[in-house]
Design an enzyme around this catalytic site. Structure first.
Site, PDB file in Angstrom:
ATOM      1  N   HIS A  28       0.821  -1.229   0.000  1.00 62.15           N
ATOM      2  CA  HIS A  28       0.000   0.000   0.000  1.00 62.15           C
ATOM      3  C   HIS A  28       0.847   1.268   0.000  1.00 62.15           C
ATOM      4  O   HIS A  28       0.313   2.359  -0.247  1.00 62.15           O
ATOM      5  CB  HIS A  28      -0.928   0.028   1.217  1.00 62.15           C
ATOM      6  CG  HIS A  28      -1.988  -1.022   1.211  1.00 62.15           C
ATOM      7  ND1 HIS A  28      -2.875  -1.175   0.160  1.00 62.15           N
ATOM      8  CD2 HIS A  28      -2.299  -1.987   2.121  1.00 62.15           C
ATOM      9  CE1 HIS A  28      -3.697  -2.177   0.435  1.00 62.15           C
ATOM     10  NE2 HIS A  28      -3.362  -2.692   1.603  1.00 62.15           N
ATOM     11  N   ASP A  62      -4.308 -13.050   3.702  1.00 65.17           N
ATOM     12  CA  ASP A  62      -5.552 -12.587   4.298  1.00 65.17           C
ATOM     13  C   ASP A  62      -6.757 -12.971   3.446  1.00 65.17           C
ATOM     14  O   ASP A  62      -7.886 -12.583   3.756  1.00 65.17           O
ATOM     15  CB  ASP A  62      -5.527 -11.080   4.571  1.00 65.17           C
ATOM     16  CG  ASP A  62      -4.977 -10.267   3.417  1.00 65.17           C
ATOM     17  OD1 ASP A  62      -4.591 -10.854   2.388  1.00 65.17           O
ATOM     18  OD2 ASP A  62      -4.915  -9.028   3.546  1.00 65.17           O
TER      19      ASP A  62
END
Length: 344
Positions: A160, A285
């Protein structure tokens, strides 16, 4: 498969974060890497290596030096101001506000160099992130020296982080640093495959107008999932990078077969690109029990992922990204790595 382990990850140990408007215990914690390390050692995957320091220059190839200087010195500034606990941004230069003039205010610069309020800046954020990048470069060294693959175990994650901002728990973009270093070492075509539940907005932005790095990502639909403002299927690159960015967003609750269908579509694009190196932003995830994600993969699917990546046939560098079901993360990572390179 050799593992490069960034033991300094533990320096970044946030206590809380903002999640859905509330201050909650942090999800991105040192235990994530601890569980993975224990699983890697129990599985006897291969040698455990320490990161080699390549200096700041490789990070400056993808991140603005002013941004790196800010992250490096932010904790000392925060403490000098009398800050208590972890530091969070509070104001951002959005839309009609100017961002070309950088005020000396710490609060202003904290907002300028961040994208969200859910990424705590702690006393050890820079140390952990810097050595995570060094671990990634050390893993790249192994692959460029002839290893078929290597795995980099580090945190905080990286995908990110943009050229001049942090967020999504990320401060330095390890995948981007490794990809640029591979090009600087003489490779012509590098691919990054991002399988984290969340779109790697920072990685995409860094290479969006370039043809020497193909970025492909399958992730939760940004209509409903963080980071929201990037990761749509119509984002295909710009300028020289047109056609070298491919997003495969999937709705929350998508079936495992739908996920693997998207994986095949991504690998088909990468196969046509014929990369000399495949960097995998390995977020697990996508696990069905992850507390902040909404896919359904479990250990058999993670093994299948590893097997499919092995069949792709490229030299492969695995970099750890997300995965917040701490007790399961190690088993899921090892399933991918053993699927890729099963023990004889």
């Amino acid at each position: 498969m050799k593992t490069v382990y960034n033991a300094r990850h533990a320096a970044h140990a946030a206590t809380h974060e903002f999640f859905r408007g509330r201050l909650v215990p942090a999800f991105e914690v040192p235990a994530r890497a601890d569980y993975v390390l224990a699983a890697v050692q129990a599985a006897q995957l291969g040698a455990l290596l320490e990161p080699v320091d390549h200096g700041l220059a490789p990070l400056e190839r993808v991140h603005a030096p002013a941004y790196l200087r800010f992250v490096q010195g932010a904790w000392a500034e925060w403490q000098a101001l009398g800050g208590e606990g972890d530091a969070f941004p509070a104001v951002w230069p959005v839309r009609s506000l100017r961002s070309d003039v950088v005020p000396p205010s710490f609060a202003a610069r904290m907002g300028l160099y961040s994208m969200d309020s859910g990424t705590p800046l702690t006393s050890g954020s820079w140390e952990a992130a810097y050595w995570g990048a060094q671990a990634s470069l050390t893993g790249l060294d192994q692959v460029l020296a002839g290893e078929r693959s290597a795995y980099v175990l580090t945190r905080p994650p990286g995908h990110h982080a943009g050229a001049d901002f942090f967020g999504g728990y990320c401060f330095v973009n390890n995948a981007a640093v490794a990809a640029q270093a591979a090009l600087d070492a003489g490779l012509q075509r590098v691919a990054i495959l991002d399988v984290d539940y969340h779109h790697g907005n920072g990685t995409q932005a860094i290479f969006y107008d370039r043809a020497d790095v193909f970025y492909a990502s399958l992730h939760g639909d940004p209509q409903t999932e963080f980071p929201f403002f990037l990761g749509h299927a119509d984002e295909t690159g710009a300028g020289a990078g047109q056609g070298f960015n491919a997003n495969f967003p999937l709705p929350a609750g998508a079936s495992n077969e739908a996920w693997f269908t998207a994986l095949e579509a991504a690998l088909e694009r990468l196969q046509a690109y014929a990369p000399e190196l495949l960097i995998v932003s390995l977020g697990v995830d996508t696990y069905g029990g992850d507390p902040i994600s909404h896919f359904k993969l479990d250990r058999p699917e993670f093994s299948r992922l590893g097997q499919r990546l092995a069949a792709f046939g490229a030299r492969t560098l695995f970099l750890q990204e997300g995965g917040y079901a701490t007790e399961a993360i190690g088993h899921n990572v090892v399933a991918v790595l053993q699927g890729f390179e099963p023990r004889p």
